[in-house]
Scaffold this motif. Structure first.
Motif, PDB file in Angstrom:
ATOM      1  N   VAL A   1       0.862  -1.174   0.000  1.00 20.75           N
ATOM      2  CA  VAL A   1       0.000   0.000   0.000  1.00 20.75           C
ATOM      3  C   VAL A   1       0.902   1.229   0.000  1.00 20.75           C
ATOM      4  O   VAL A   1       1.719   1.418   0.906  1.00 20.75           O
ATOM      5  CB  VAL A   1      -0.949   0.007   1.216  1.00 20.75           C
ATOM      6  N   ILE A   2       0.781   2.035  -1.045  1.00 21.08           N
ATOM      7  CA  ILE A   2       1.606   3.231  -1.208  1.00 21.08           C
ATOM      8  C   ILE A   2       0.686   4.442  -1.129  1.00 21.08           C
ATOM      9  O   ILE A   2      -0.213   4.590  -1.962  1.00 21.08           O
ATOM     10  CB  ILE A   2       2.352   3.215  -2.557  1.00 21.08           C
ATOM     11  N   GLU A   3       0.896   5.270  -0.136  1.00 21.15           N
ATOM     12  CA  GLU A   3       0.079   6.470   0.084  1.00 21.15           C
ATOM     13  C   GLU A   3      -1.404   6.130   0.085  1.00 21.15           C
ATOM     14  O   GLU A   3      -2.220   6.819  -0.527  1.00 21.15           O
ATOM     15  CB  GLU A   3       0.408   7.538  -0.955  1.00 21.15           C
TER      16      GLU A   3
ATOM     17  N   PHE B   1       8.610  -4.724  -9.090  1.00 20.60           N
ATOM     18  CA  PHE B   1       7.764  -3.988 -10.022  1.00 20.60           C
ATOM     19  C   PHE B   1       6.330  -3.983  -9.521  1.00 20.60           C
ATOM     20  O   PHE B   1       5.897  -4.942  -8.871  1.00 20.60           O
ATOM     21  CB  PHE B   1       7.854  -4.628 -11.410  1.00 20.60           C
ATOM     22  N   VAL B   2       5.587  -2.920  -9.822  1.00 26.93           N
ATOM     23  CA  VAL B   2       4.232  -2.771  -9.292  1.00 26.93           C
ATOM     24  C   VAL B   2       3.217  -2.507 -10.402  1.00 26.93           C
ATOM     25  O   VAL B   2       3.560  -2.079 -11.496  1.00 26.93           O
ATOM     26  CB  VAL B   2       4.141  -1.632  -8.257  1.00 26.93           C
ATOM     27  N   SER B   3       1.954  -2.767 -10.026  1.00 26.94           N
ATOM     28  CA  SER B   3       0.826  -2.519 -10.924  1.00 26.94           C
ATOM     29  C   SER B   3      -0.408  -2.245 -10.080  1.00 26.94           C
ATOM     30  O   SER B   3      -0.481  -2.655  -8.916  1.00 26.94           O
ATOM     31  CB  SER B   3       0.595  -3.753 -11.801  1.00 26.94           C
ATOM     32  N   ASP B   4      -1.393  -1.576 -10.676  1.00 30.27           N
ATOM     33  CA  ASP B   4      -2.667  -1.330 -10.002  1.00 30.27           C
ATOM     34  C   ASP B   4      -3.531  -2.581  -9.946  1.00 30.27           C
ATOM     35  O   ASP B   4      -4.496  -2.633  -9.192  1.00 30.27           O
ATOM     36  CB  ASP B   4      -3.443  -0.213 -10.698  1.00 30.27           C
ATOM     37  N   ASP B   5      -3.193  -3.569 -10.777  1.00 28.44           N
ATOM     38  CA  ASP B   5      -3.947  -4.826 -10.763  1.00 28.44           C
ATOM     39  C   ASP B   5      -2.978  -5.999 -10.738  1.00 28.44           C
ATOM     40  O   ASP B   5      -1.770  -5.832 -10.824  1.00 28.44           O
ATOM     41  CB  ASP B   5      -4.917  -4.911 -11.952  1.00 28.44           C
ATOM     42  N   GLU B   6      -3.513  -7.187 -10.632  1.00 24.43           N
ATOM     43  CA  GLU B   6      -2.652  -8.370 -10.475  1.00 24.43           C
ATOM     44  C   GLU B   6      -1.969  -8.817 -11.765  1.00 24.43           C
ATOM     45  O   GLU B   6      -1.245  -9.812 -11.767  1.00 24.43           O
ATOM     46  CB  GLU B   6      -3.456  -9.522  -9.865  1.00 24.43           C
ATOM     47  N   SER B   7      -2.106  -8.054 -12.846  1.00 22.47           N
ATOM     48  CA  SER B   7      -1.450  -8.429 -14.108  1.00 22.47           C
ATOM     49  C   SER B   7       0.070  -8.459 -13.978  1.00 22.47           C
ATOM     50  O   SER B   7       0.741  -9.144 -14.751  1.00 22.47           O
ATOM     51  CB  SER B   7      -1.878  -7.494 -15.240  1.00 22.47           C
ATOM     52  N   VAL B   8       0.641  -7.748 -13.008  1.00 25.60           N
ATOM     53  CA  VAL B   8       2.088  -7.783 -12.805  1.00 25.60           C
ATOM     54  C   VAL B   8       2.550  -9.199 -12.467  1.00 25.60           C
ATOM     55  O   VAL B   8       3.701  -9.557 -12.735  1.00 25.60           O
ATOM     56  CB  VAL B   8       2.532  -6.769 -11.724  1.00 25.60           C
ATOM     57  N   TYR B   9       1.660 -10.017 -11.915  1.00 28.77           N
ATOM     58  CA  TYR B   9       2.031 -11.396 -11.588  1.00 28.77           C
ATOM     59  C   TYR B   9       2.347 -12.208 -12.846  1.00 28.77           C
ATOM     60  O   TYR B   9       3.011 -13.241 -12.767  1.00 28.77           O
ATOM     61  CB  TYR B   9       0.929 -12.090 -10.792  1.00 28.77           C
ATOM     62  N   ASN B  10       1.890 -11.741 -14.019  1.00 28.61           N
ATOM     63  CA  ASN B  10       2.186 -12.433 -15.282  1.00 28.61           C
ATOM     64  C   ASN B  10       3.495 -11.972 -15.921  1.00 28.61           C
ATOM     65  O   ASN B  10       3.883 -12.487 -16.969  1.00 28.61           O
ATOM     66  CB  ASN B  10       1.037 -12.240 -16.271  1.00 28.61           C
ATOM     67  N   ALA B  11       4.156 -10.991 -15.323  1.00 24.40           N
ATOM     68  CA  ALA B  11       5.441 -10.526 -15.861  1.00 24.40           C
ATOM     69  C   ALA B  11       6.449 -11.664 -15.780  1.00 24.40           C
ATOM     70  O   ALA B  11       6.543 -12.353 -14.768  1.00 24.40           O
ATOM     71  CB  ALA B  11       5.928  -9.315 -15.088  1.00 24.40           C
ATOM     72  N   LYS B  12       7.183 -11.854 -16.870  1.00 21.88           N
ATOM     73  CA  LYS B  12       8.168 -12.931 -16.928  1.00 21.88           C
ATOM     74  C   LYS B  12       9.567 -12.433 -17.278  1.00 21.88           C
ATOM     75  O   LYS B  12      10.536 -13.156 -17.133  1.00 21.88           O
ATOM     76  CB  LYS B  12       7.741 -13.965 -17.962  1.00 21.88           C
ATOM     77  N   PHE B  13       9.659 -11.211 -17.762  1.00 23.16           N
ATOM     78  CA  PHE B  13      10.920 -10.692 -18.290  1.00 23.16           C
ATOM     79  C   PHE B  13      11.250  -9.348 -17.647  1.00 23.16           C
ATOM     80  O   PHE B  13      10.364  -8.614 -17.222  1.00 23.16           O
ATOM     81  CB  PHE B  13      10.824 -10.498 -19.802  1.00 23.16           C
ATOM     82  N   VAL B  14      12.545  -9.021 -17.635  1.00 27.10           N
ATOM     83  CA  VAL B  14      13.006  -7.713 -17.185  1.00 27.10           C
ATOM     84  C   VAL B  14      13.919  -7.163 -18.270  1.00 27.10           C
ATOM     85  O   VAL B  14      14.739  -7.890 -18.838  1.00 27.10           O
ATOM     86  CB  VAL B  14      13.757  -7.807 -15.836  1.00 27.10           C
TER      87      VAL B  14
END
Length: 127
Positions: free
Chosen positions: A42-44, A108-121
């Protein structure tokens, strides 16, 4: 007057070279990313989803490479190309990359859970 002209011209050439180098910097790096955790923060007062990777960065060229916020940033992305902004990056992943690889964690962050699908940097000049 000639001296001022020479200094200005030199500065412009250096500036244009720096921005060209920053744009193609991703072509000079190998970035290995291994997912290490998923969570929330939780940010701000705003809830965010976050994913952390163990990252190792290698150079494919012989010259030193500057990895700082002045030239770019790390971004996570998924198989469809959706990008996620960094929240935390260990200092070990920044600075001058020379002969040996740099290793550390990046979150890395996102407003929704789609960041959980990130696989690459990747390293990006679009920060």
């Amino acid at each position: 007057m000639k001296t001022v002209y020479k200094v200005l011209l030199s500065s412009l050439v250096l500036l244009s070279f720096s921005s060209i180098a920053a744009k193609d910097l991703h072509n000079k790096l190998i970035i290995q990313a291994i997912p290490s955790s998923e969570g929330t923060v939780v940010i701000e007062g705003q809830p965010k989803y976050e994913k952390t990777f163990n990252v190792v960065v290698y150079s494919v060229i012989d010259q030193p490479i500057e990895l700082t916020g002045d030239v770019g940033c790390y971004k996570a992305f998924n198989e469809k190309g959706k990008e996620f902004d960094g929240r935390l990056v260990h200092a070990e992943l920044l600075g001058i990359l020379k002969d040996s690889p740099k290793a550390g964690e990046a979150t890395f962050v996102s407003d929704d859970e789609s960041v959980y699908n990130a696989k690459f940097v990747k390293w990006s000049s679009q920060c």
